[in-house]
Design an enzyme around this catalytic site. Structure first.
Site, short mmCIF file in Angstrom:
data_model
loop_
_atom_site.label_atom_id
_atom_site.label_comp_id
_atom_site.label_asym_id
_atom_site.label_seq_id
_atom_site.Cartn_x
_atom_site.Cartn_y
_atom_site.Cartn_z
N ARG A 22 -18.67 55.21 25.24
CA ARG A 22 -19.67 55.24 24.18
C ARG A 22 -19.78 56.64 23.55
NH1 ARG A 22 -23.12 51.20 23.89
NH2 ARG A 22 -21.25 50.09 24.44
N THR A 23 -19.96 57.64 24.38
CA THR A 23 -20.08 59.01 23.87
C THR A 23 -18.79 59.45 23.18
OG1 THR A 23 -21.58 59.54 25.68
CG2 THR A 23 -20.60 61.38 24.54
N LYS A 49 -1.64 67.43 38.31
CA LYS A 49 -0.66 68.34 38.92
C LYS A 49 -1.32 69.59 39.48
CE LYS A 49 2.95 66.74 35.75
NZ LYS A 49 3.54 67.03 34.43
N ARG A 85 -16.48 66.48 28.81
CA ARG A 85 -17.30 65.82 29.83
C ARG A 85 -16.62 66.03 31.17
NH1 ARG A 85 -20.61 60.31 30.49
NH2 ARG A 85 -21.75 61.46 28.91
N HIS A 121 -26.72 67.05 28.81
CA HIS A 121 -26.06 66.15 27.87
C HIS A 121 -26.80 66.32 26.54
CE1 HIS A 121 -23.84 62.99 26.23
NE2 HIS A 121 -24.42 61.94 26.77
#
Lengths: 315, 315, 315
Positions: free
Chosen positions: B53-54, B82, B103, B131
């Site tokens: 959504r974000t 890695k 994020r 957020h």
């Protein structure tokens, strides 16, 4: 450059390489001049094995030329899963895109695929085979930092399995270079690669087990990752990998203008304390992927639309 | 707004918030005026944990400004696998993009990452941390529906773990508000958050176990999801969650102009029968993510290109 | 075409079909005329089950109209995982996009979803239900190669489960066609589909177990894949599938201008030796997805912006 596809750096003459690097330098100097240049073109990404970095770099390059990108996504969700051949996949997708970028685990797959399509196809790695756009961005970085002629370069780490290294070493034989290869005995260059390099003109080849002897003479030190999975024994890995890592102390005997490169991602091969020195060129090297891939896409899309036009004139 | 990065809503003054919301309102009123504004810019998405959504909302915002988006994709297929550090990942990708959205599951990661890059970095959630773009779209929705001053708001549900709620509550202390927190005892606001809120200027804080007492006084009711996984016992969850769900009957005592919000996705917290009433603002709230993120990107990209120009003047 | 959504090919009259195909032909003849036509529009892709081919085709179509695309990504990483309903998902995403493409495993889901949104919704497959854009590109390919009237077509392979086949057969009843269905008895057309087809006007329906009888009369042979998983017994599958595969020998009795089609991906149904003959139209058919989907998006986005304008006039 008179090629339709870019499959291997071996196909590139010195003149071809210089054409790409010159174009990249022009673009780097003034990216806004090409910001809408391929506004109506679509680049198709066919990655049959994961490689986020290379994919993002191609995607960025195409978008910085004003173009669009479509992505086949993971093979898990694709027609390949249903048993489609690579030949069919590229023949379908060439109907969507003006150029294709292919990464595939099987050596030789890019050559095979290129025979089925009319749009330019760029090899972004075919197993143990080739990865020519990495080589071109390496050459661009070397040229910007140290020049490509009268160059003394050290290439260190895993020289046995690293396709990046083989391609670069081969491409450097087009220039007047001295190449030093530094690795543990078990990860030396394959004998056929050494033989191949010796056949070429302008290059001197030397192999070493230690960096110490050659470091003071180097213009460029190209470090690669020694992969844990190459060693059956964890202790053996730790011991050997440790000998091929560099930090500020290691570089004490280096020239002030030594350029340190790495294809990234790195793990422990280069200590973070080197990041802020003038030696560090590895982030710049990664960033150079953008102008170099922009240059390549520009040249190949241009060639191809010329070819289309020529075709129409003939009819 | 004189910031290079957006890490937490705590960094935003009342004036900063109003700058963003005013710009969002302008864009909302006439999106076509900015449709090509950042046509040659590229936004890089680095999502180390999933959040469709974000991600879609940022992607849409950038494209509605005429720009392009590149996506690191899932960490499964990335260099992170890695062993690459976050510092290296952002330093490579800042060479591709004009701004980054991050994020990451680890609290504090956005602050750390922002120290390594020159392009603007926007925090899209760092674990239990912040957020801030969610907070800004919440504020925008409240301002559009009820106004931000002389506001009485109820915030209900999981107040213990919800970072959305903490950020919003904190940001609202910039305005003249009365905040009522409604939750079961086991999901109350953490004591340090309550303490923090009390330290701020203009806000009254009250805690309740039931909605009944405060509902008639509310301008806005902000509902959040109570997560099943917080409860060891399924019956306990069912019983408690049931008490904090709302339907038409629950809202009988509410004011006619009560605005109901929810960060979505919802499960059973708000009965679908409320969707068609004038109370429902949760879809509008999700849609507001577009103008608010457009405004933020516009401001930060603008700041950054000003900074570039100033830099050049100095040389 | 006076529709807001495209859910099933059954909703399309002969006039509707011709409108889409005519527009596709115009676009195909001069794609550059529409290269910036929807430059400020965003298409949202909601694929609840994987389908790379269809997704890439829609994505390409939108980008060839100058527009942008946003992708919900896999459901693994989406709000759906948290228990969000399809109705909520489409109501949120319609705030991001100017049109939505939905693929969902559940039959009827596209119809349901379309009731919750104001932007045009295109069904890209709903389980055993419909896949109207595939039908339209099939019709376009038939019209370009053989014409849609006075057509004799053979449809061969898995006729029981193939939604592609049912949609195509139904759509062809709008034209003056003779349809021959060739399959093993266990994979015949469902009786209700046969009944449905017989109810329509202009078409003759015949069923066969072998291609031999009808091949010489065919203008078009449409081959579909017989899926291994339909057969409990591997030997049974091998035996039956083998009888419905075609190669140069099979086509000896065919007309010189027979057009061979396949929705792709193919496995062994069509021998590669046919690819280079004039019969082969299956890659062209896949490529036709682009102009046909461009035409559809163009028409629906246009309708919708007209509707918006009409709406405003009314207020």
């Amino acid at each position: 450059m008179r090629h339709d596809h870019l499959i291997t750096s071996k196909q590139l003459s010195r003149a071809d390489i210089e054409t790409v690097l010159d174009r990249a330098a022009e673009i780097d100097a003034d990216p806004s001049a090409v910001a809408d240049r391929h506004a109506n073109s679509v680049l198709g990404l066919l990655f049959f094995e994961p490689s986020t970095r290379t994919k993002m770099s191609f995607e960025t390059a195409m978008k910085r030329l004003g173009g669009s990108v479509i992505d086949m996504g993971s093979i898990e969700s694709s027609s390949v899963k249903k048993g489609e051949t690579l030949a069919d996949t590229v023949r379908v997708t060439e109907g969507y895109a003006d150029a294709l970028v292919l990464r595939h685990p099987k050596q030789g797959s890019a050559t095979m695929a290129s025979e089925f399509v009319d749009v330019p196809l760029l090899n972004a790695g075919d197993g143990a085979g080739h990865h020519p756009t990495q080589t071109l961005l390496d050459l661009y970085t070397i040229r910007e930092n140290a020049g490509l002629d009268d160059l003394t370069i050290g290439i260190m780490g895993d020289l046995k399995y690293g396709r990046t290294v083989h391609s670069l070493a081969y491409a450097l034989t087009n220039f007047d270079t001295r190449q030093h290869f530094i690795s543990p005995e078990s990860l030396q260059l394959p004998r056929e690669v050494v033989y191949d390099l010796h056949q070429q003109g302008n290059t001197q080849i030397r192999e070493h087990e230690s960096l110490d002897d050659v470091l003071p003479s180097l213009d460029v030190l190209y470090v690669t990752r020694i992969q844990r999975e190459r060693f059956p024994d964890e202790n053996e890995y730790q011991k050997i990998a440790g000998e091929y890592q560099i930090d500020l102390e290691t570089l004490e005997d280096a020239r002030d203008d030594l350029t340190v490169m790495h294809p990234l991602p790195r793990v422990d091969e280069i200590a973070p304390e080197i990041d802020d020195t003038d030696h560090a060129a590895y982030f710049e090297q990664a960033h150079n992927g953008i102008p170099v891939r922009m240059a390549l896409l520009d040249i190949l899309l241009e060639n191809n639309s010329d070819a289309d036009t020529r075709g129409e004139d003939d009819e």
